[in-house]
Design a protein around this motif. Structure first.
Motif, mmCIF file in Angstrom:
data_model
loop_
_atom_site.group_PDB
_atom_site.id
_atom_site.type_symbol
_atom_site.label_atom_id
_atom_site.label_comp_id
_atom_site.label_asym_id
_atom_site.label_seq_id
_atom_site.Cartn_x
_atom_site.Cartn_y
_atom_site.Cartn_z
ATOM 1 N N VAL A 94 0.875 -1.170 0.000
ATOM 2 C CA VAL A 94 0.000 0.000 0.000
ATOM 3 C C VAL A 94 0.914 1.221 0.000
ATOM 4 C CG1 VAL A 94 -1.796 1.253 1.251
ATOM 5 C CG2 VAL A 94 -1.780 -1.247 1.295
ATOM 6 N N ILE A 95 0.774 2.051 -1.019
ATOM 7 C CA ILE A 95 1.591 3.267 -1.124
ATOM 8 C C ILE A 95 0.854 4.388 -0.400
ATOM 9 C CG2 ILE A 95 2.728 4.904 -2.670
ATOM 10 C CD1 ILE A 95 3.778 2.013 -2.942
ATOM 11 N N LEU A 96 1.534 4.950 0.613
ATOM 12 C CA LEU A 96 0.948 5.994 1.449
ATOM 13 C C LEU A 96 1.719 7.296 1.297
ATOM 14 C CD1 LEU A 96 0.644 3.913 4.733
ATOM 15 C CD2 LEU A 96 -1.203 4.454 3.152
ATOM 16 N N LYS A 97 1.033 8.397 1.469
ATOM 17 C CA LYS A 97 1.674 9.709 1.530
ATOM 18 C C LYS A 97 1.847 10.027 3.004
ATOM 19 C CE LYS A 97 1.597 12.368 -1.729
ATOM 20 N NZ LYS A 97 2.897 12.650 -2.250
ATOM 21 N N VAL A 108 5.652 6.292 0.853
ATOM 22 C CA VAL A 108 6.216 5.130 1.539
ATOM 23 C C VAL A 108 5.280 3.956 1.276
ATOM 24 C CG1 VAL A 108 6.850 4.146 3.773
ATOM 25 C CG2 VAL A 108 7.235 6.563 3.352
ATOM 26 N N GLY A 109 5.859 2.811 0.975
ATOM 27 C CA GLY A 109 5.065 1.610 0.794
ATOM 28 C C GLY A 109 5.062 0.790 2.072
ATOM 29 N N ILE A 110 3.923 0.181 2.395
ATOM 30 C CA ILE A 110 3.860 -0.731 3.531
ATOM 31 C C ILE A 110 3.408 -2.097 3.033
ATOM 32 C CG2 ILE A 110 3.507 1.031 5.313
ATOM 33 C CD1 ILE A 110 0.506 0.319 5.270
ATOM 34 N N VAL A 111 4.082 -3.134 3.530
ATOM 35 C CA VAL A 111 3.734 -4.503 3.167
ATOM 36 C C VAL A 111 2.609 -4.956 4.083
ATOM 37 C CG1 VAL A 111 4.556 -6.890 3.029
ATOM 38 C CG2 VAL A 111 6.086 -5.008 2.416
#
Length: 184
Positions: A94-97, A108-111
């Protein structure tokens, strides 16, 4: 009935309790259900094409090339003090700002093990973060959303990555063009 009479009748009625709600993207990590505000989510991508970076903390899985931008990828399970996530069929990034203290933002990406759904959670259904008993630091938790009799842990993404870690990740994102080309 005149407009003034209608207005006075409405004023005499008991005010309906107005509740606002926010939308959250829910996902699973292990057996727990978590959520982040949908306004912070840029996109959801399939797990893969990760480039490991040496000498990074264990919770930083690596970086991905997202349309020419280098995006660090964080393993939330490891960040919360657990073991690294096991990659499966439904694992995604999930790509977050994420905002930092000087009002700039970074992707930032979170797995996550699996993305579930987008939920509207009314503010009156959100409890404060517990001060004990959670498996993750209390400052990482924005609150506990009540959904169909169960709790969803609402994450404070700006706190999950401290200012020092964001600065370190900013350095990772400034890789030169050759590294970006190598990731393509």
């Amino acid at each position: 009935m005149t407009l003034a009479a209608t207005a006075s009748k409405r004023a005499a009625l008991p005010a309906a309790t107005e509740t606002t709600s926010s939308q959250y993207l829910t996902f699973s990590l292990g057996k727990e259900m978590f959520a982040v505000e949908i306004l912070n989510v840029k996109e959801i991508i399939e797990y893969g094409n990760l480039t490991e970076i040496p000498m990074m903390p264990t919770f930083i899985r690596g970086v991905i090339n997202l349309r020419g931008s280098v995006v660090p990828v964080i393993d939330l399970s490891a960040r919360f003090g657990g073991k690294a996530s096991t990659i499966g069929k439904r694992t995604c990034i999930v790509i977050l700002k994420v905002s930092d203290q000087d009002c700039s933002s970074h992707d930032v990406g979170i797995v996550v093990d699996a993305v579930s759904e987008v939920l509207d959670i009314p503010t009156n259904e959100i409890e404060p973060a517990p001060s004990f008993g959670a498996k993750i630091r209390a400052d990482f938790i924005l609150g506990m959303g009540k959904v169909m009799g169960k709790f969803v842990i609402l994450l404070n993404i700006d706190k999950i990555l401290s200012a020092e870690e964001i600065a370190m990740l900013g350095g990772v994102a400034e890789l030169d063009e050759a590294m970006i080309e190598a990731l393509s």
